[in-house]
Design a protein around this motif. Structure first.
Motif, PDB file in Angstrom:
ATOM      1  N   ALA A 113     100.929  62.623  97.741  1.00  0.00           N
ATOM      2  CA  ALA A 113      99.867  63.165  96.476  1.00  0.00           C
ATOM      3  C   ALA A 113      98.278  63.448  96.172  1.00  0.00           C
ATOM      4  O   ALA A 113      97.874  63.863  95.690  1.00  0.00           O
ATOM      5  CB  ALA A 113      99.999  61.552  95.271  1.00  0.00           C
ATOM      6  N   LEU A 114      98.035  63.424  97.808  1.00  0.00           N
ATOM      7  CA  LEU A 114      97.369  64.397  97.864  1.00  0.00           C
ATOM      8  C   LEU A 114      96.009  65.352  97.835  1.00  0.00           C
ATOM      9  O   LEU A 114      94.843  65.521  97.110  1.00  0.00           O
ATOM     10  CB  LEU A 114      96.961  63.829  99.724  1.00  0.00           C
ATOM     11  N   PRO A 115      97.088  66.071  97.650  1.00  0.00           N
ATOM     12  CA  PRO A 115      97.138  67.088  96.899  1.00  0.00           C
ATOM     13  C   PRO A 115      96.400  67.407  95.592  1.00  0.00           C
ATOM     14  O   PRO A 115      95.560  68.545  94.729  1.00  0.00           O
ATOM     15  CB  PRO A 115      98.162  68.453  97.358  1.00  0.00           C
ATOM     16  N   LEU A 116      97.175  66.161  94.637  1.00  0.00           N
ATOM     17  CA  LEU A 116      96.720  65.879  93.067  1.00  0.00           C
ATOM     18  C   LEU A 116      94.646  66.154  92.610  1.00  0.00           C
ATOM     19  O   LEU A 116      93.939  66.306  92.201  1.00  0.00           O
ATOM     20  CB  LEU A 116      96.985  64.606  92.993  1.00  0.00           C
ATOM     21  N   ILE A 117      94.700  65.737  93.941  1.00  0.00           N
ATOM     22  CA  ILE A 117      93.070  64.985  94.104  1.00  0.00           C
ATOM     23  C   ILE A 117      91.826  66.626  93.608  1.00  0.00           C
ATOM     24  O   ILE A 117      91.243  66.390  93.079  1.00  0.00           O
ATOM     25  CB  ILE A 117      92.613  64.295  95.516  1.00  0.00           C
ATOM     26  N   PRO A 118      92.569  67.956  94.491  1.00  0.00           N
ATOM     27  CA  PRO A 118      91.761  68.877  94.585  1.00  0.00           C
ATOM     28  C   PRO A 118      92.043  69.588  92.652  1.00  0.00           C
ATOM     29  O   PRO A 118      91.464  69.854  92.456  1.00  0.00           O
ATOM     30  CB  PRO A 118      92.124  69.749  95.558  1.00  0.00           C
ATOM     31  N   VAL A 119      93.906  69.155  92.752  1.00  0.00           N
ATOM     32  CA  VAL A 119      94.041  69.553  90.838  1.00  0.00           C
ATOM     33  C   VAL A 119      93.145  68.971  90.491  1.00  0.00           C
ATOM     34  O   VAL A 119      92.716  69.746  89.552  1.00  0.00           O
ATOM     35  CB  VAL A 119      95.270  68.942  91.424  1.00  0.00           C
ATOM     36  N   PHE A 120      93.215  67.788  90.264  1.00  0.00           N
ATOM     37  CA  PHE A 120      92.091  66.961  89.715  1.00  0.00           C
ATOM     38  C   PHE A 120      90.909  67.482  89.651  1.00  0.00           C
ATOM     39  O   PHE A 120      90.812  67.857  88.412  1.00  0.00           O
ATOM     40  CB  PHE A 120      92.425  65.555  89.348  1.00  0.00           C
ATOM     41  N   PHE A 121      90.414  67.128  90.114  1.00  0.00           N
ATOM     42  CA  PHE A 121      89.002  68.287  90.754  1.00  0.00           C
ATOM     43  C   PHE A 121      89.175  69.239  90.293  1.00  0.00           C
ATOM     44  O   PHE A 121      87.825  69.778  89.138  1.00  0.00           O
ATOM     45  CB  PHE A 121      88.758  68.690  92.036  1.00  0.00           C
ATOM     46  N   SER A 122      89.434  70.639  89.765  1.00  0.00           N
ATOM     47  CA  SER A 122      89.569  71.734  89.853  1.00  0.00           C
ATOM     48  C   SER A 122      89.777  71.519  87.647  1.00  0.00           C
ATOM     49  O   SER A 122      89.130  72.793  87.047  1.00  0.00           O
ATOM     50  CB  SER A 122      90.656  72.625  89.984  1.00  0.00           C
ATOM     51  N   ILE A 123      90.989  70.853  87.631  1.00  0.00           N
ATOM     52  CA  ILE A 123      91.114  70.824  85.874  1.00  0.00           C
ATOM     53  C   ILE A 123      90.205  69.881  85.110  1.00  0.00           C
ATOM     54  O   ILE A 123      89.220  70.334  84.255  1.00  0.00           O
ATOM     55  CB  ILE A 123      92.686  69.516  85.798  1.00  0.00           C
ATOM     56  N   LEU A 124      89.301  69.017  86.314  1.00  0.00           N
ATOM     57  CA  LEU A 124      87.896  69.053  85.194  1.00  0.00           C
ATOM     58  C   LEU A 124      86.579  69.674  85.063  1.00  0.00           C
ATOM     59  O   LEU A 124      86.303  70.003  83.890  1.00  0.00           O
ATOM     60  CB  LEU A 124      87.558  67.363  86.261  1.00  0.00           C
ATOM     61  N   GLU A 125      86.665  70.331  85.795  1.00  0.00           N
ATOM     62  CA  GLU A 125      85.768  71.133  86.191  1.00  0.00           C
ATOM     63  C   GLU A 125      85.610  72.516  85.517  1.00  0.00           C
ATOM     64  O   GLU A 125      85.107  72.699  84.348  1.00  0.00           O
ATOM     65  CB  GLU A 125      85.078  71.385  87.392  1.00  0.00           C
ATOM     66  N   ARG A 126      87.148  72.947  84.925  1.00  0.00           N
ATOM     67  CA  ARG A 126      87.579  73.809  84.541  1.00  0.00           C
ATOM     68  C   ARG A 126      87.419  73.522  83.100  1.00  0.00           C
ATOM     69  O   ARG A 126      86.991  74.316  81.932  1.00  0.00           O
ATOM     70  CB  ARG A 126      88.408  74.687  84.909  1.00  0.00           C
ATOM     71  N   ARG A 127      87.821  72.556  82.515  1.00  0.00           N
ATOM     72  CA  ARG A 127      88.369  72.745  80.745  1.00  0.00           C
ATOM     73  C   ARG A 127      87.132  71.484  80.632  1.00  0.00           C
ATOM     74  O   ARG A 127      87.642  71.357  79.394  1.00  0.00           O
ATOM     75  CB  ARG A 127      89.710  70.938  80.941  1.00  0.00           C
ATOM     76  N   PHE A 128      86.594  70.525  81.060  1.00  0.00           N
ATOM     77  CA  PHE A 128      85.834  69.842  80.518  1.00  0.00           C
ATOM     78  C   PHE A 128      83.862  70.187  81.215  1.00  0.00           C
ATOM     79  O   PHE A 128      83.428  70.822  80.659  1.00  0.00           O
ATOM     80  CB  PHE A 128      85.648  68.333  80.984  1.00  0.00           C
ATOM     81  N   ILE A 129      83.528  70.039  82.629  1.00  0.00           N
ATOM     82  CA  ILE A 129      81.885  70.238  82.937  1.00  0.00           C
ATOM     83  C   ILE A 129      81.326  71.576  82.196  1.00  0.00           C
ATOM     84  O   ILE A 129      81.101  71.745  81.801  1.00  0.00           O
ATOM     85  CB  ILE A 129      82.697  70.550  84.828  1.00  0.00           C
ATOM     86  N   ILE A 130      82.589  72.702  82.643  1.00  0.00           N
ATOM     87  CA  ILE A 130      82.213  73.378  82.391  1.00  0.00           C
ATOM     88  C   ILE A 130      81.771  74.135  80.896  1.00  0.00           C
ATOM     89  O   ILE A 130      80.806  74.744  80.558  1.00  0.00           O
ATOM     90  CB  ILE A 130      82.984  75.010  83.285  1.00  0.00           C
ATOM     91  N   PRO A 131      82.815  74.175  80.262  1.00  0.00           N
ATOM     92  CA  PRO A 131      82.477  73.319  78.641  1.00  0.00           C
ATOM     93  C   PRO A 131      81.452  72.919  77.577  1.00  0.00           C
ATOM     94  O   PRO A 131      80.212  73.486  77.436  1.00  0.00           O
ATOM     95  CB  PRO A 131      83.467  73.708  77.592  1.00  0.00           C
ATOM     96  N   GLU A 132      81.606  72.059  78.918  1.00  0.00           N
ATOM     97  CA  GLU A 132      79.956  70.626  78.671  1.00  0.00           C
ATOM     98  C   GLU A 132      78.838  71.258  78.562  1.00  0.00           C
ATOM     99  O   GLU A 132      78.028  71.508  77.824  1.00  0.00           O
ATOM    100  CB  GLU A 132      80.076  69.503  79.243  1.00  0.00           C
ATOM    101  N   GLU A 133      79.010  71.933  79.919  1.00  0.00           N
ATOM    102  CA  GLU A 133      77.338  72.819  80.494  1.00  0.00           C
ATOM    103  C   GLU A 133      77.294  73.080  79.643  1.00  0.00           C
ATOM    104  O   GLU A 133      76.067  73.787  79.448  1.00  0.00           O
ATOM    105  CB  GLU A 133      77.110  73.020  81.599  1.00  0.00           C
ATOM    106  N   ASN A 134      78.275  74.094  79.123  1.00  0.00           N
ATOM    107  CA  ASN A 134      77.704  75.670  78.036  1.00  0.00           C
ATOM    108  C   ASN A 134      76.914  75.372  77.274  1.00  0.00           C
ATOM    109  O   ASN A 134      75.969  75.677  76.672  1.00  0.00           O
ATOM    110  CB  ASN A 134      79.082  76.473  77.758  1.00  0.00           C
ATOM    111  N   ARG A 135      77.442  74.420  76.545  1.00  0.00           N
ATOM    112  CA  ARG A 135      77.255  72.999  75.356  1.00  0.00           C
ATOM    113  C   ARG A 135      75.744  72.623  74.995  1.00  0.00           C
ATOM    114  O   ARG A 135      74.786  73.398  74.695  1.00  0.00           O
ATOM    115  CB  ARG A 135      78.142  72.187  74.604  1.00  0.00           C
ATOM    116  N   LEU A 136      75.922  71.856  76.157  1.00  0.00           N
ATOM    117  CA  LEU A 136      74.829  71.556  76.661  1.00  0.00           C
ATOM    118  C   LEU A 136      72.667  72.689  77.435  1.00  0.00           C
ATOM    119  O   LEU A 136      71.877  72.330  76.888  1.00  0.00           O
ATOM    120  CB  LEU A 136      74.052  71.095  77.866  1.00  0.00           C
TER     121      LEU A 136
END
Length: 155
Positions: A113-136
């Protein structure tokens, strides 16, 4: 939760974290294939990662509550929080999520399951962080630009 559709109410980081943790736990219980990194060091490291992740999340939520702004990713922030733990990381809650997942994977000895870490990292960045930063960026313009210059996205 004003202005949130059902799909946005369930498309939040804790749901993704729960999904990733469930996959890791399931893998560790049913598909270990004799692979293991279990030992005293991984036990210590997993505890440190889990503890650090929880502490980061608590500090960030506390600071956001103190500043009276939302912790829900799809809502508009009422204020740009740059105090407390946000002086060190623009995304301490997401960083805490990644640390928690990493710690649980080690705790459960879920090697595959170790590959889930970079997958999760990528999901957070694409689905949440980038859109949040754009709104901010739109809402707080120069203040957000200065904040981004002072504080890194992750650490």
């Amino acid at each position: 939760m004003r202005n949130l559709t059902l799909s946005k109410m369930i498309d939040i980081p804790p749901v993704w974290l729960l999904g990733m943790c469930s996959l890791a736990w399931f893998q560790s219980r049913h598909f270990d294939y004799g692979l293991s990194i279990d030992g005293a060091f991984t036990d210590l490291l997993s505890g440190l990662l889990i503890g650090a992740g929880l502490i980061l999340m608590l500090l960030a939520v506390s600071e956001m509550r103190k500043q009276r702004t939302t912790v829900i990713p799809h809502l508009e922030a009422q204020k740009l929080v740059s105090t407390g733990i946000f002086k060190r990381s623009r995304n301490p809650i997401y960083l805490g999520d990644v640390l928690l997942l990493s710690g649980l994977i080690l705790r459960w000895d879920a090697v595959l399951a170790l590959p889930l870490i970079p997958v999760f990292f990528s999901i957070l960045e694409r689905r949440f962080i980038i859109p949040e930063e754009n709104r901010l960026r739109v809402a707080f313009r120069m203040e957000f630009a200065k904040y981004c210059q002072r504080v890194r996205r992750w650490v």
